[in-house]
Design an enzyme around this catalytic site. Structure first.
Site, PDB file in Angstrom:
ATOM      1  N   GLY A   1     -62.386  -3.736 -14.667  1.00  9.08           N
ATOM      2  CA  GLY A   1     -63.160  -3.101 -15.613  1.00  9.08           C
ATOM      3  C   GLY A   1     -63.742  -1.878 -14.708  1.00  9.08           C
ATOM      4  O   GLY A   1     -63.688  -0.676 -15.159  1.00  9.08           O
TER       5      GLY A   1
ATOM      6  N   ASN B   1     -56.804  -7.078 -20.669  1.00  6.89           N
ATOM      7  CA  ASN B   1     -57.213  -6.247 -19.599  1.00  6.89           C
ATOM      8  C   ASN B   1     -57.483  -4.798 -20.104  1.00  6.89           C
ATOM      9  O   ASN B   1     -58.483  -4.076 -19.930  1.00  6.89           O
ATOM     10  CB  ASN B   1     -56.593  -6.104 -18.350  1.00  6.89           C
ATOM     11  CG  ASN B   1     -56.093  -7.422 -17.745  1.00  6.89           C
ATOM     12  OD1 ASN B   1     -55.245  -7.477 -17.009  1.00  6.89           O
ATOM     13  ND2 ASN B   1     -57.461  -8.336 -17.968  1.00  6.89           N
ATOM     14  N   LEU B   2     -56.624  -4.702 -21.353  1.00  9.86           N
ATOM     15  CA  LEU B   2     -56.519  -3.115 -21.702  1.00  9.86           C
ATOM     16  C   LEU B   2     -57.454  -2.605 -22.344  1.00  9.86           C
ATOM     17  O   LEU B   2     -57.745  -1.397 -22.756  1.00  9.86           O
ATOM     18  CB  LEU B   2     -55.213  -2.857 -22.398  1.00  9.86           C
ATOM     19  CG  LEU B   2     -53.911  -3.371 -21.477  1.00  9.86           C
ATOM     20  CD1 LEU B   2     -52.747  -3.002 -22.167  1.00  9.86           C
ATOM     21  CD2 LEU B   2     -53.750  -2.460 -20.131  1.00  9.86           C
TER      22      LEU B   2
ATOM     23  N   CYS C   1     -67.260 -12.179 -17.868  1.00 11.38           N
ATOM     24  CA  CYS C   1     -66.995 -11.242 -19.188  1.00 11.38           C
ATOM     25  C   CYS C   1     -66.160 -12.014 -20.015  1.00 11.38           C
ATOM     26  O   CYS C   1     -65.871 -11.811 -20.920  1.00 11.38           O
ATOM     27  CB  CYS C   1     -66.386 -10.064 -18.633  1.00 11.38           C
ATOM     28  SG  CYS C   1     -68.036  -9.255 -17.737  1.00 11.38           S
TER      29      CYS C   1
ATOM     30  N   CYS D   1     -62.207 -27.017 -28.452  1.00 12.01           N
ATOM     31  CA  CYS D   1     -62.763 -25.618 -28.413  1.00 12.01           C
ATOM     32  C   CYS D   1     -61.679 -24.653 -27.958  1.00 12.01           C
ATOM     33  O   CYS D   1     -60.534 -24.851 -28.813  1.00 12.01           O
ATOM     34  CB  CYS D   1     -64.012 -25.421 -27.464  1.00 12.01           C
ATOM     35  SG  CYS D   1     -63.389 -25.874 -25.777  1.00 12.01           S
TER      36      CYS D   1
END
Lengths: 390, 118
Positions: free
Chosen positions: A48, A77-78, A195, A348
């Site tokens: 990032g 990621n994009l 993140c 979960c």
């Protein structure tokens, strides 16, 4: 004649034309642009923060960019790692970044270090660069980068992000404080979500990464007022920027007392290894059911309760039919609504939070409780590919 | 000390009444706390009002009101962590007396936890 063949101290006509908007800035000029060309900047992480940093440093004409990464481009990621693209999904991030940098500015030399930065290789890698841009995503590498930069006397351009907020500074340059002056020790593992766990606004690393790039360029050019000795706090949600004074801590073991003369075991320092062992032990102690077994029980019409302990915004993305939503934090209050005589299967996203839920239920006297191994992600992989993964 | 102050003020000596007023309002410096989003979800909002005579008292006041936030601000002994930095206005409190740093009316306390995302 190719422009890359030009001497490092001189600019070709192509370069002069390319950098004309820099050259007409008196603060940069021909001399400044030559300094950029001769500069060697190391980016630790091409994610990032590293994506915008690599792009803007390359565009600015920094002569040599070292990239440290060992990851592969993933579609998730994009949303923020803009140096990579849909076409490079599945490729090594270093190859993806190199292709993009070569397209943006073929004058830039890319040095790829396909390895995690470790105590064994950090000094050797960092030593040959002028400036380090820290774009890592974990505490152990941040302390490693910091200590290596302090030991080698290299400026460490720091940036860090979480959800909507960021921090930036310049550490270890001249008499400036270092990362340990700000945070002497890391938080215990698991306290601060990554993140990947907590989410991040895609543009935030763009804001913080370009601030790091600005600081790196200023250091190379020797202009302006650096963030050294100051901590910039960025709040994108309220759109507030605040600068706080950072002081050098005379008792700092890295830059104060210089007790840290060589790199240490940062996984040990950050408690990561112990935490991973504890997690593995906790997971293995919990009874499990696989998604395929769960599907078979559903198909047989077995009587059981399926509890989803994720958050409501995750429930909105995807759910397993028949599940009941009880977010983990509210489980303790919902215990009276559960029947300990019935079989209970908990899930979960990946199986971590639900393992904790199973332990909570067991501690409250529930005996017939199972954890869905791999969570809804593995359910999507193994049973129902129409379930969205996130 | 309270009973002494009451005895003295009961004599209606104006100076002592003023002194008692000041004494009884100690610990009431109004301070604004700024929490990052990671901690704001454990309180009502990212901007909180608190009071106290020192940073430690201000943090204790908030900790009493938000029990889930409390362990993220200070350890079990009530001391600051090494990975959460408190700024009183623009200064790191570790250089001004840590939790014993005195606060004034209108001061701003900014809480900066370590984050590592990149």
């Amino acid at each position: 004649m190719t422009s890359t063949a030009t001497s490092p101290a001189e600019l070709s006509n192509e370069e002069i034309f390319r950098y004309s908007r820099h050259l007409i800035l008196p603060e940069v000029g021909l001399e400044g642009q030559k300094k950029l060309k001769q500069a060697r900047v190391l980016l630790v992480g091409v994610g990032g923060l590293g994506s915008p940093a690599a792009l803007y440093l390359a565009a600015a004409g920094v002569g040599t960019l070292g990239l440290v990464d060992f990851d592969v481009v993933d579609a998730t990621n994009l949303q923020r790692q803009i140096i990579h693209g849909t076409r490079t999904i599945g490729k090594r991030k270093l190859d993806s970044a190199r292709d993009r940098i070569e397209d943006l500015n073929p004058n830039v030399k890319v040095e790829a270090h396909e390895t995690p930065l470790t105590s064994r290789n950090a000094l050797e890698i960092i030593r040959t660069y002028d400036i380090v841009v820290d774009g890592t995503d974990n505490f152990q590498t941040r302390y490693l980068v910091n200590d290596a930069c302090v030991i080698l006397g290299k400026p460490n351009v720091y940036g860090s992000i979480y959800r909507f907020e960021g921090q930036a500074s310049v550490f270890a340059t001249g008499d400036a404080p270092c990362y340990r002056c700000l945070f002497r020790e890391p938080p215990p593992p698991g306290l601060v979500p990554s993140c990947a766990e907590g989410g991040v606004l895609g543009v935030l690393p763009g804001i913080v990464g370009t601030i790091q790039t600005t600081e790196a360029l200023k250091l190379i050019l020797g202009i302006g007022e650096s963030l050294a000795g100051r901590l910039l706090l960025i709040d994108a949600l309220r759109m507030r920027f605040r600068t706080l004074n950072l002081r050098k801590d005379p008792t700092c073991p890295a830059c104060g007392t210089h007790e840290i003369k060589e790199l240490i075991d940062y996984e040990e320092f950050c408690g990561v290894r112990q935490a991973a062992a504890d997690d593995a032990a906790a997971l293995s102690a919990v009874p499990e059911i696989s998604p395929v077994q769960l599907a078979a029980r559903i198909a047989r019409g077995d009587d059981f309760d399926l509890i989803d302990v994720r958050e409501p915004h995750e429930w909105d993305i995807a759910r397993i039919p028949g599940a009941r939503l009880i977010p983990l934090a509210t489980l303790v209050n919902q215990l009276p609504t559960l029947d300990s005589a019935r079989d209970i299967i908990v899930h979960c996203k990946m199986g971590g939070r639900s393992a904790k839920a199973v332990q909570q239920l067991q501690a409250s006297g529930f005996r017939k409780v199972w954890n869905l191994s791999g969570g809804i992600t593995r359910w999507s992989n193994d049973v129902d590919p129409s379930t969205p993964k996130y | 000390m309270f009973s002494l102050a009451r005895q003295l003020t009961s004599k209606s000596i104006p100076e002592l009444q003023v002194a008692f007023f000041v004494f009884s309002h100690r610990g009431r410096m109004a301070v604004t706390l700024f929490l990052p989003t990671v901690l704001a979800r454990l309180a009502d909002s990212g901007t909180l009002r608190s009071e106290g005579n020192t940073v430690g008292e201000v943090v204790a006041n908030i900790s009493g009101r938000y029990p889930e936030l409390a362990p993220r601000l200070r350890d079990a002994q009530g001391d600051p962590y090494a990975f959460v930095t408190f700024y009183l206005n623009d200064e790191d409190i570790r250089f001004t007396g840590s939790f014993q740093s005195p606060v004034k009316d209108g001061d701003e306390l900014t809480i900066v936890p370590a984050i590592a995302g990149g």
